[in-house]
Design a protein around this motif. Sequence first.
Motif, PDB file in Angstrom:
ATOM      1  N   MET A 217       0.877  -1.167  -0.308  1.00  0.00           N
ATOM      2  CA  MET A 217      -0.028  -0.056  -0.003  1.00  0.00           C
ATOM      3  C   MET A 217       0.897   1.539   0.079  1.00  0.00           C
ATOM      4  SD  MET A 217      -3.256   0.985   2.791  1.00  0.00           S
ATOM      5  CE  MET A 217      -3.970  -0.303   2.289  1.00  0.00           C
ATOM      6  N   PRO A 218       0.173   2.266  -1.155  1.00  0.00           N
ATOM      7  CA  PRO A 218       1.250   3.352  -1.542  1.00  0.00           C
ATOM      8  C   PRO A 218       1.379   3.894   0.440  1.00  0.00           C
ATOM      9  CG  PRO A 218      -0.123   3.206  -2.852  1.00  0.00           C
ATOM     10  CD  PRO A 218       0.044   2.203  -1.604  1.00  0.00           C
ATOM     11  N   GLU A 219       1.944   4.880   0.734  1.00  0.00           N
ATOM     12  CA  GLU A 219       1.973   6.169   1.604  1.00  0.00           C
ATOM     13  C   GLU A 219       1.457   7.090   1.215  1.00  0.00           C
ATOM     14  OE1 GLU A 219       4.784   6.953   4.574  1.00  0.00           O
ATOM     15  OE2 GLU A 219       5.937   4.693   4.779  1.00  0.00           O
ATOM     16  N   VAL A 220       0.116   7.704   2.207  1.00  0.00           N
ATOM     17  CA  VAL A 220      -0.465   8.907   2.263  1.00  0.00           C
ATOM     18  C   VAL A 220       0.627   9.992   2.139  1.00  0.00           C
ATOM     19  CG1 VAL A 220      -2.475  10.239   2.883  1.00  0.00           C
ATOM     20  CG2 VAL A 220      -2.576   7.614   2.726  1.00  0.00           C
ATOM     21  N   ASP A 221       0.861  11.061   1.068  1.00  0.00           N
ATOM     22  CA  ASP A 221       1.455  11.894   1.200  1.00  0.00           C
ATOM     23  C   ASP A 221       1.008  13.271   1.634  1.00  0.00           C
ATOM     24  OD1 ASP A 221      -0.030  13.505  -0.674  1.00  0.00           O
ATOM     25  OD2 ASP A 221       0.879  12.919  -2.026  1.00  0.00           O
ATOM     26  N   ALA A 222       1.443  14.417   2.088  1.00  0.00           N
ATOM     27  CA  ALA A 222       0.239  16.132   2.250  1.00  0.00           C
ATOM     28  C   ALA A 222      -0.858  16.431   1.534  1.00  0.00           C
ATOM     29  CB  ALA A 222       1.296  16.705   2.681  1.00  0.00           C
ATOM     30  N   THR A 223      -0.891  16.374   0.453  1.00  0.00           N
ATOM     31  CA  THR A 223      -1.721  16.616   0.047  1.00  0.00           C
ATOM     32  C   THR A 223      -2.811  15.820  -0.327  1.00  0.00           C
ATOM     33  OG1 THR A 223      -0.245  17.854  -1.699  1.00  0.00           O
ATOM     34  CG2 THR A 223      -2.242  17.208  -2.600  1.00  0.00           C
ATOM     35  N   ASP A 224      -2.299  14.143   0.214  1.00  0.00           N
ATOM     36  CA  ASP A 224      -3.308  13.575   0.375  1.00  0.00           C
ATOM     37  C   ASP A 224      -4.306  13.215   1.554  1.00  0.00           C
ATOM     38  OD1 ASP A 224      -3.143  12.005  -2.658  1.00  0.00           O
ATOM     39  OD2 ASP A 224      -1.427  10.707  -1.498  1.00  0.00           O
ATOM     40  N   ALA A 225      -3.459  14.383   2.520  1.00  0.00           N
ATOM     41  CA  ALA A 225      -3.719  13.789   3.467  1.00  0.00           C
ATOM     42  C   ALA A 225      -4.271  15.080   4.266  1.00  0.00           C
ATOM     43  CB  ALA A 225      -2.929  14.086   4.953  1.00  0.00           C
ATOM     44  N   ARG A 226      -3.958  16.509   4.246  1.00  0.00           N
ATOM     45  CA  ARG A 226      -5.403  17.325   3.444  1.00  0.00           C
ATOM     46  C   ARG A 226      -6.618  17.234   2.720  1.00  0.00           C
ATOM     47  NH1 ARG A 226      -2.593  21.664  -0.208  1.00  0.00           N
ATOM     48  NH2 ARG A 226      -4.192  22.508   0.183  1.00  0.00           N
ATOM     49  N   LEU A 227      -6.558  15.761   1.725  1.00  0.00           N
ATOM     50  CA  LEU A 227      -7.842  15.753   0.361  1.00  0.00           C
ATOM     51  C   LEU A 227      -8.930  14.800   1.882  1.00  0.00           C
ATOM     52  CD1 LEU A 227      -9.711  15.929  -1.494  1.00  0.00           C
ATOM     53  CD2 LEU A 227      -8.054  13.757  -2.869  1.00  0.00           C
ATOM     54  N   LEU A 228      -7.880  13.497   2.626  1.00  0.00           N
ATOM     55  CA  LEU A 228      -8.595  12.700   2.935  1.00  0.00           C
ATOM     56  C   LEU A 228      -9.245  14.314   4.615  1.00  0.00           C
ATOM     57  CD1 LEU A 228      -6.140   9.660   3.409  1.00  0.00           C
ATOM     58  CD2 LEU A 228      -8.907  10.508   2.172  1.00  0.00           C
ATOM     59  N   LEU A 229      -8.730  14.362   5.492  1.00  0.00           N
ATOM     60  CA  LEU A 229      -8.794  15.450   5.916  1.00  0.00           C
ATOM     61  C   LEU A 229     -10.742  15.981   5.240  1.00  0.00           C
ATOM     62  CD1 LEU A 229      -6.106  16.723   7.936  1.00  0.00           C
ATOM     63  CD2 LEU A 229      -7.585  15.689   9.209  1.00  0.00           C
ATOM     64  N   ALA A 230     -10.550  17.267   4.641  1.00  0.00           N
ATOM     65  CA  ALA A 230     -11.499  17.386   4.081  1.00  0.00           C
ATOM     66  C   ALA A 230     -12.528  16.535   4.241  1.00  0.00           C
ATOM     67  CB  ALA A 230     -11.449  18.062   3.064  1.00  0.00           C
ATOM     68  N   LEU A 231     -12.422  15.356   3.496  1.00  0.00           N
ATOM     69  CA  LEU A 231     -13.165  14.807   2.929  1.00  0.00           C
ATOM     70  C   LEU A 231     -13.463  14.157   4.179  1.00  0.00           C
ATOM     71  CD1 LEU A 231     -12.224  12.366   0.056  1.00  0.00           C
ATOM     72  CD2 LEU A 231     -14.135  13.538   0.068  1.00  0.00           C
ATOM     73  N   ALA A 232     -13.334  13.797   5.185  1.00  0.00           N
ATOM     74  CA  ALA A 232     -14.011  13.481   7.036  1.00  0.00           C
ATOM     75  C   ALA A 232     -14.521  14.840   7.747  1.00  0.00           C
ATOM     76  CB  ALA A 232     -12.272  13.233   8.043  1.00  0.00           C
ATOM     77  N   GLU A 233     -14.428  15.838   6.636  1.00  0.00           N
ATOM     78  CA  GLU A 233     -15.354  16.377   7.346  1.00  0.00           C
ATOM     79  C   GLU A 233     -16.571  16.796   6.939  1.00  0.00           C
ATOM     80  OE1 GLU A 233     -12.687  20.371   7.951  1.00  0.00           O
ATOM     81  OE2 GLU A 233     -11.358  19.350   8.649  1.00  0.00           O
ATOM     82  N   ASP A 234     -16.126  16.780   5.548  1.00  0.00           N
ATOM     83  CA  ASP A 234     -18.201  16.487   4.871  1.00  0.00           C
ATOM     84  C   ASP A 234     -17.592  15.294   3.684  1.00  0.00           C
ATOM     85  OD1 ASP A 234     -20.028  17.723   3.151  1.00  0.00           O
ATOM     86  OD2 ASP A 234     -18.863  19.057   2.766  1.00  0.00           O
ATOM     87  N   PRO A 235     -17.801  14.229   3.777  1.00  0.00           N
ATOM     88  CA  PRO A 235     -17.754  13.415   3.441  1.00  0.00           C
ATOM     89  C   PRO A 235     -18.206  13.142   1.390  1.00  0.00           C
ATOM     90  CG  PRO A 235     -18.330  12.626   4.763  1.00  0.00           C
ATOM     91  CD  PRO A 235     -18.681  14.153   5.491  1.00  0.00           C
TER      92      PRO A 235
END
Length: 159
Positions: free
Chosen positions: A1-19
């Motif tokens: 499984m590839p690691e999540v980079d900082a941009t991916d993490a920001r994207l995932l945080l935004a999705l967590a806040e508003d799925p």
Amino acid sequence: MPEVDATDARLLLALAEDPRASVMALSQRLGLARNTVQARLARLESNAVLAPLDRRVRPEALGYRLGAYVTVTVVQRSLAEVSEALADIPEVIEVTGLSGVADLLVEVVAKDADDLWRITEQLLAIQGVQRIDTALTMRRFIEHRLSPLLERAAGTDQG
């Protein structure tokens, strides 16, 4: 499984806040091109970075108000067969392999104590199960979460 980079993490945080955020809304919020957001989301999904959506459904909403963790000790070399049998029990919602005395940690849900008794009898009836120990879930103090780790990966943690 590839690691999540900082941009991916920001994207995932935004999705967590508003799925339910659209790709366009996410791109505007993060200051990224729409195609970049779309491509990253597709990559995260295809690489199984995102857990299944049913993880967000609470068992209580389906009438399963009682939760328990069951440690299972398995006869040597029966782990695969026991795991397959556990997967056939709908009330088994997660199974984790352990090191130590017990071999498996099984999370189960039940409608009430009688239902939990029925489920534990099913567990004991599985060929290869030697012993089980059951602990009731009394209260969840911290819900399943990854936001603190995502914030760290995104470089936005405060700690």
